[in-house]
Design an enzyme around this catalytic site. Structure first.
Site, PDB file in Angstrom:
ATOM      1  N   ASN A  97      11.015  66.657  91.684  1.00 59.01           N
ATOM      2  CA  ASN A  97      11.646  65.883  90.618  1.00 59.01           C
ATOM      3  C   ASN A  97      12.799  65.122  91.272  1.00 59.01           C
ATOM      4  OD1 ASN A  97      12.877  64.856  88.389  1.00 59.01           O
ATOM      5  ND2 ASN A  97      13.079  66.808  87.306  1.00 59.01           N
TER       6      ASN A  97
ATOM      7  N   ARG B  92       7.322  64.592  89.066  1.00 57.07           N
ATOM      8  CA  ARG B  92       7.627  64.307  87.668  1.00 57.07           C
ATOM      9  C   ARG B  92       8.042  62.839  87.584  1.00 57.07           C
ATOM     10  NH1 ARG B  92      13.095  64.718  84.678  1.00 57.07           N
ATOM     11  NH2 ARG B  92      12.401  64.336  82.562  1.00 57.07           N
TER      12      ARG B  92
ATOM     13  N   HIS C 263       9.613  64.473  77.184  1.00 62.52           N
ATOM     14  CA  HIS C 263       9.403  65.937  77.257  1.00 62.52           C
ATOM     15  C   HIS C 263       7.926  66.278  77.037  1.00 62.52           C
ATOM     16  CE1 HIS C 263      13.787  66.480  75.662  1.00 62.52           C
ATOM     17  NE2 HIS C 263      13.793  66.557  76.988  1.00 62.52           N
TER      18      HIS C 263
ATOM     19  N   ARG D  19      24.104  63.122  73.413  1.00 56.66           N
ATOM     20  CA  ARG D  19      23.451  61.937  72.829  1.00 56.66           C
ATOM     21  C   ARG D  19      23.497  62.009  71.305  1.00 56.66           C
ATOM     22  NH1 ARG D  19      17.963  62.377  76.264  1.00 56.66           N
ATOM     23  NH2 ARG D  19      19.079  63.631  77.776  1.00 56.66           N
TER      24      ARG D  19
ATOM     25  N   GLU E 189       7.755  73.193  82.910  1.00 57.82           N
ATOM     26  CA  GLU E 189       7.211  71.868  83.225  1.00 57.82           C
ATOM     27  C   GLU E 189       6.701  71.812  84.662  1.00 57.82           C
ATOM     28  OE1 GLU E 189       9.939  68.767  81.020  1.00 57.82           O
ATOM     29  OE2 GLU E 189      10.969  70.666  81.233  1.00 57.82           O
TER      30      GLU E 189
END
Ligand code: AMP
Length: 406
Positions: free
Chosen positions: A7, A91, A180, A241, A385
């Protein structure tokens, strides 16, 4: 077969080395502060002590070289030869409308990822640097890319289009993509396996609640709607956020506060959410601790956070005309007993009945937290993941190998 999962961020690179024989993690680690003079490599072999190395790592090619050096190291390493890594999986945040599943990296795939830089300017260029760095260090190893958006490519038009002039979709591909996806896909499959029912037979809502948070409605085994939009800013209230707000606030604030585009972007992405409301922290642990000590702003942040999540769950139950399964995952979803309780307490009308003792259990395993009688099954499923990236990479590399030999 050993698969390396990567990643790559703009100044960091995380990795895990999997043995696909039993899907065990042989080593994991990260390189931080790439491009700076005191870059840090942290390497964690599965059965040996963690090692840290501080040195100058100016680019991703050198970062990947350092990772390989660690994996081959006579003391902390676990490989005797680099050829033992038979595939690398990356990823990639944005796959646009082009990538509906994971693919092996080819020249065309790289060109497409570059074309998508506009949609994910902070992420996709960094992922490309990771891909090129692996190419430079391991030129013959097949690489795969696994997209955060791919799982959501099954959404119907009614879910993914915005009610704005259609020309904007045609010209700029402005639509809901969702993120996601790897996590929603992984936990939904795990939940179906735990329930011993086909995923396609269940109406499921998966709540990935971590630093970033998104909720997905899964119908007929496919993503039907998801709360993040064209960017990961839309939807739920998150650590820093804002999530959903009246879009007219943006030009209004820019005008009143004399803010630039970058400033308003930064305000909504980095200085909003729980951090802004609590005035304290974006971390759910600190919020719940402060709340327990009577901090009113922390209480308000928590209440807004859980209320907004409950509204999405209610909306998706309406969108699918029912819900059979609710899944909590990611840092907050897996660990916060009080958050799950607060969310589920307001959803009894759907037939959700939480088992307080099961909800309070600490475990790393996928498990039920609803009562036997609960009409909707509520589950906690730890996300993984990286494992899904490793599985997709393994399958693609195996299929390509079989093709070559047939
Ligand atoms: P993630 O992005 O999935 O790694 O989730 C990170 C977030 O999980 C952190 O910001 C914390 O707010 C939250 N988290 C981790 N552990 C706990 C815990 N034990 N209780 C509440 N929240 C937690």
């Amino acid at each position: 077969m050993k698969v390396l999962v990567m990643n790559a961020g703009s100044s960091s690179l995380k990795y895990q080395l999997y043995d696909m024989k039993d899907e065990s993690v042989l080593a994991s680690g990260r390189v931080e502060r790439i491009g700076m003079d005191s870059s840090i490599v942290t390497h964690e072999p599965a059965d040996k002590a963690e090692v840290r190395d501080v040195s100058e790592i100016l680019d991703h090619v050198t970062a990947v070289k350092r990772v390989i050096d660690m994996l081959l190291h006579p003391e902390h390493g676990i490989l005797s030869d680099i050829s033992q890594i038979e595939a690398v999986g990356h990823r990639v945040v944005h796959g646009g409308e082009v990538f509906k599943s994971s693919v092996l990296v080819t020249t065309e795939v790289k060109q497409e990822i570059k074309r998508l830089f506009d949609l994910a300017p902070l992420h996709n260029p960094a992922h490309m640097m990771g891909i090129s760095a692996v190419e430079a260090n391991m030129p013959n190893v097949p690489q795969a890319v696994v997209f955060d958006t791919a799982f959501h490519q099954t959404m119907p038009e009614a879910s993914y289009l915005y009610p704005i002039p259609k020309v904007l979709y045609r010209r700029h591909k402005i639509r809901r993509y969702g993120f996601h996806g790897t996590s929603h896909s992984y936990v939904s499959a795990q939940a179906a396996a735990l329930l011993e029912q086909p995923l396609a037979s269940l109406k499921m809502i998966t709540a990935h609640i971590g630093n970033g948070a998104s909720c997905t409605a899964i119908l007929d085994g496919k993503s039907f709607d998801t709360s993040m939009g064209m960017t990961p800013l839309e939807g739920l209230m998150m650590g820093t956020r804002s999530g959903d707000l009246d879009p007219a606030i943006v030009p209004f604030v820019m005008n009143k506060e004399d803010l630039t585009l970058n400033e308003v972007n930064s305000m909504l992405n980095k200085h909003s959410g729980m951090l802004a409301v609590s005035g304290l922290s974006s971390d759910m642990r600190e919020i719940t601790e402060a709340m327990a000590e009577g901090d009113k702003n922390a209480r308000l942040a928590f209440d807004m956070y859980t209320y907004r999540l409950r509204k999405y769950i209610g909306a998706y139950a309406a969108g699918m005309n029912g819900v059979d399964v609710l899944v909590f995952t990611a840092g907050v979803g897996e660990n916060s007993v009080v958050l799950r309780q607060a969310v589920c307490e307001g959803l009894t009308f759907l037939g959700i009945e939480l088992d307080a003792a099961k909800n309070a259990e600490r475990s790393k395993e996928a498990r039920y937290i609803s009562t036997e009688a609960s009409r909707v099954k509520v589950l906690v499923v730890p996300t993984n993941e990286e494992l899904l990236i490793a599985r997709d990479t393994y399958e693609l590399a195996m299929a390509a190998g079989t093709e070559q030999h047939s």
